[in-house]
Design a protein around this motif. Sequence first.
Motif, PDB file in Angstrom:
ATOM      1  N   SER A 143      33.397  61.352  70.562  1.00 27.01           N
ATOM      2  CA  SER A 143      33.964  60.049  70.901  1.00 27.01           C
ATOM      3  C   SER A 143      33.403  59.539  72.223  1.00 27.01           C
ATOM      4  O   SER A 143      33.106  58.350  72.371  1.00 27.01           O
ATOM      5  CB  SER A 143      35.488  60.141  70.972  1.00 27.01           C
ATOM      6  OG  SER A 143      36.036  60.503  69.729  1.00 27.01           O
ATOM      7  N   VAL A 144      33.261  60.446  73.193  1.00 33.78           N
ATOM      8  CA  VAL A 144      32.699  60.054  74.490  1.00 33.78           C
ATOM      9  C   VAL A 144      31.267  59.548  74.321  1.00 33.78           C
ATOM     10  O   VAL A 144      30.872  58.532  74.911  1.00 33.78           O
ATOM     11  CB  VAL A 144      32.750  61.237  75.473  1.00 33.78           C
ATOM     12  CG1 VAL A 144      31.946  60.922  76.733  1.00 33.78           C
ATOM     13  CG2 VAL A 144      34.193  61.540  75.848  1.00 33.78           C
ATOM     14  N   VAL A 199      37.784  70.493  76.288  1.00 35.50           N
ATOM     15  CA  VAL A 199      37.296  69.329  75.560  1.00 35.50           C
ATOM     16  C   VAL A 199      36.892  69.756  74.161  1.00 35.50           C
ATOM     17  O   VAL A 199      36.118  70.700  73.991  1.00 35.50           O
ATOM     18  CB  VAL A 199      36.092  68.692  76.284  1.00 35.50           C
ATOM     19  CG1 VAL A 199      35.576  67.491  75.508  1.00 35.50           C
ATOM     20  CG2 VAL A 199      36.488  68.286  77.696  1.00 35.50           C
ATOM     21  N   THR A 200      37.423  69.093  73.150  1.00 33.18           N
ATOM     22  CA  THR A 200      37.088  69.428  71.774  1.00 33.18           C
ATOM     23  C   THR A 200      35.794  68.731  71.373  1.00 33.18           C
ATOM     24  O   THR A 200      35.324  67.796  72.029  1.00 33.18           O
ATOM     25  CB  THR A 200      38.212  69.009  70.823  1.00 33.18           C
ATOM     26  OG1 THR A 200      38.335  67.572  70.837  1.00 33.18           O
ATOM     27  CG2 THR A 200      39.537  69.621  71.249  1.00 33.18           C
ATOM     28  N   GLU A 219      31.346  56.125  72.724  1.00 31.88           N
ATOM     29  CA  GLU A 219      31.754  55.112  73.697  1.00 31.88           C
ATOM     30  C   GLU A 219      30.631  54.817  74.683  1.00 31.88           C
ATOM     31  O   GLU A 219      30.447  53.668  75.107  1.00 31.88           O
ATOM     32  CB  GLU A 219      32.999  55.590  74.449  1.00 31.88           C
ATOM     33  CG  GLU A 219      34.260  55.625  73.585  1.00 31.88           C
ATOM     34  CD  GLU A 219      35.442  56.204  74.337  1.00 31.88           C
ATOM     35  OE1 GLU A 219      35.288  56.497  75.540  1.00 31.88           O
ATOM     36  OE2 GLU A 219      36.512  56.373  73.719  1.00 31.88           O
ATOM     37  N   GLU A 242      35.356  66.835  68.772  1.00 30.62           N
ATOM     38  CA  GLU A 242      35.618  65.453  68.383  1.00 30.62           C
ATOM     39  C   GLU A 242      35.741  64.547  69.607  1.00 30.62           C
ATOM     40  O   GLU A 242      35.278  63.400  69.582  1.00 30.62           O
ATOM     41  CB  GLU A 242      36.897  65.384  67.540  1.00 30.62           C
ATOM     42  CG  GLU A 242      36.757  65.982  66.151  1.00 30.62           C
ATOM     43  CD  GLU A 242      35.640  65.315  65.357  1.00 30.62           C
ATOM     44  OE1 GLU A 242      35.509  64.084  65.438  1.00 30.62           O
ATOM     45  OE2 GLU A 242      34.908  66.025  64.658  1.00 30.62           O
ATOM     46  N   GLU A 243      36.361  65.049  70.676  1.00 34.14           N
ATOM     47  CA  GLU A 243      36.451  64.257  71.906  1.00 34.14           C
ATOM     48  C   GLU A 243      35.067  64.010  72.486  1.00 34.14           C
ATOM     49  O   GLU A 243      34.783  62.913  72.982  1.00 34.14           O
ATOM     50  CB  GLU A 243      37.337  64.984  72.913  1.00 34.14           C
ATOM     51  CG  GLU A 243      38.809  65.003  72.532  1.00 34.14           C
ATOM     52  CD  GLU A 243      39.644  65.862  73.464  1.00 34.14           C
ATOM     53  OE1 GLU A 243      40.865  65.677  73.509  1.00 34.14           O
ATOM     54  OE2 GLU A 243      39.058  66.724  74.156  1.00 34.14           O
ATOM     55  N   ARG A 251      37.177  62.257  86.156  1.00 32.42           N
ATOM     56  CA  ARG A 251      36.433  63.240  85.373  1.00 32.42           C
ATOM     57  C   ARG A 251      35.834  64.280  86.312  1.00 32.42           C
ATOM     58  O   ARG A 251      35.093  63.945  87.234  1.00 32.42           O
ATOM     59  CB  ARG A 251      35.346  62.544  84.560  1.00 32.42           C
ATOM     60  CG  ARG A 251      35.894  61.779  83.360  1.00 32.42           C
ATOM     61  CD  ARG A 251      34.899  60.830  82.769  1.00 32.42           C
ATOM     62  NE  ARG A 251      34.756  59.640  83.610  1.00 32.42           N
ATOM     63  CZ  ARG A 251      34.070  58.555  83.254  1.00 32.42           C
ATOM     64  NH1 ARG A 251      33.444  58.535  82.107  1.00 32.42           N
ATOM     65  NH2 ARG A 251      33.986  57.526  84.059  1.00 32.42           N
TER      66      ARG A 251
END
Length: 430
Positions: free
Chosen positions: A188-189, A181-182, A192, A184-185, A33
């Motif tokens: 999600s991150v 990076v969208t 998580e 939604e991503e 990352r």
Amino acid sequence: MDAFPWLDAAIIVALILLNGVFAMSEMAIVSSRKPRLRAMANGGSRGAKAAIGLAENPGHFLSTVQIGITLVSIVNGAFSGASLAVPVGQRLSASFGLRPETAENIGFGLVIVVITYLSLIIGELVPKQFALRRPENIASLVAPLMAGLTKVLTPAAWLLERSTHFVFVALGQRHSADQSVTEEELRSVVAEAETAGVIEEQEHAMITGVMRLADRQVRGVMTPRGQVEWLDAGDSDAEIRAALVATPHTRLLVAEGSVDMVIGVIQARDVVAALIEGRAIDLRALARPAPVLPDVIDAVDALAVLRDAEIPIALVHDEYGHFEGIVTPADLLAAIAGAFRSDIDNGEEAAVQRDDGSWLLSGSMAADEMADRLGLDLPVNRDYQTVAGYLLSEMRHLPETGEALTVGDWRFEVVDMDGRKIDKLLVSRA
């Protein structure tokens, strides 16, 4: 029968390990990352800086890695067959009484199978799995070596990179992928991170609230006209005192006869100062101007206006110039962190989950917050902001108490109407 060539076997193992270094380097740098690498680079890590440089030019780096892996595989295959096939065949012939030619052929095949297996496990799978566990640390470790090798193999890597580019062009594809990076991503991150225990549930809720705020228009977070408390400029001193005692707010609108004719905003401390000094309470003189915002402006832009305003209250008007409500920093904070109990009517929460899994929702609850809780997908270009507005858009008429509608996996039932306003809904699994 000659002694087994252990030195040759050691060379083959070394080649397999070198293949593993290439595979591990590729996976570590590609999966690292960039924000974490930048943080490590800012902390003084030269390896992280080298890894960022390789990640920013992946085509050149991947070409170099592929050259290394291919060369190692070719050399390993040729060397292992030439050096180990005969000794293995001799031992098979001596042990099982096979003909020398047959034993040598079987030995050659056996060597290829074993070397291939070891190459897959030790030279590919294990290094890649290891790289995925700690990609940034491994990338920082191997990046200087890979950067040096990339410079040495620049001509060959350039040829492979250009050839790859021409293939992409022939297929009508862009050579570089979209790395943005969208939303939604990002969601999600964050989810998580909560599951892994990196952030707490309340932190997750606040981060999600900030993201929702950036997508909302100001009319989705404002205090609507019907809930705005105001003072009439013609009220007597006794009426003003009674209103200030009854309200929980320290700032109120001042209007001339109707809330549509707003003069400005008065602060309770200005009234108290006038009373202490023995002056008459002149609401027109004490009222301060408030900025006016269109109801379609983004909530984040409204925050910037409130930050620069003399008094942090803004009047919200629609496209026809009609007064729709007010927005304050407290409204924006409630959109991020949730409504404060002192600001909730009758102390009731906007969403309450019952024991059977159903939800009791307030009609004034934000529609996007409802969608997050129920897992619904709302259209991006919608003309409603609340749960009540969502239900009206689905029903296409003003419902009555007890009327229900099924949308996807959920059944929405109107359990309370406040005049023409949907006040409470019961939402359960269809």
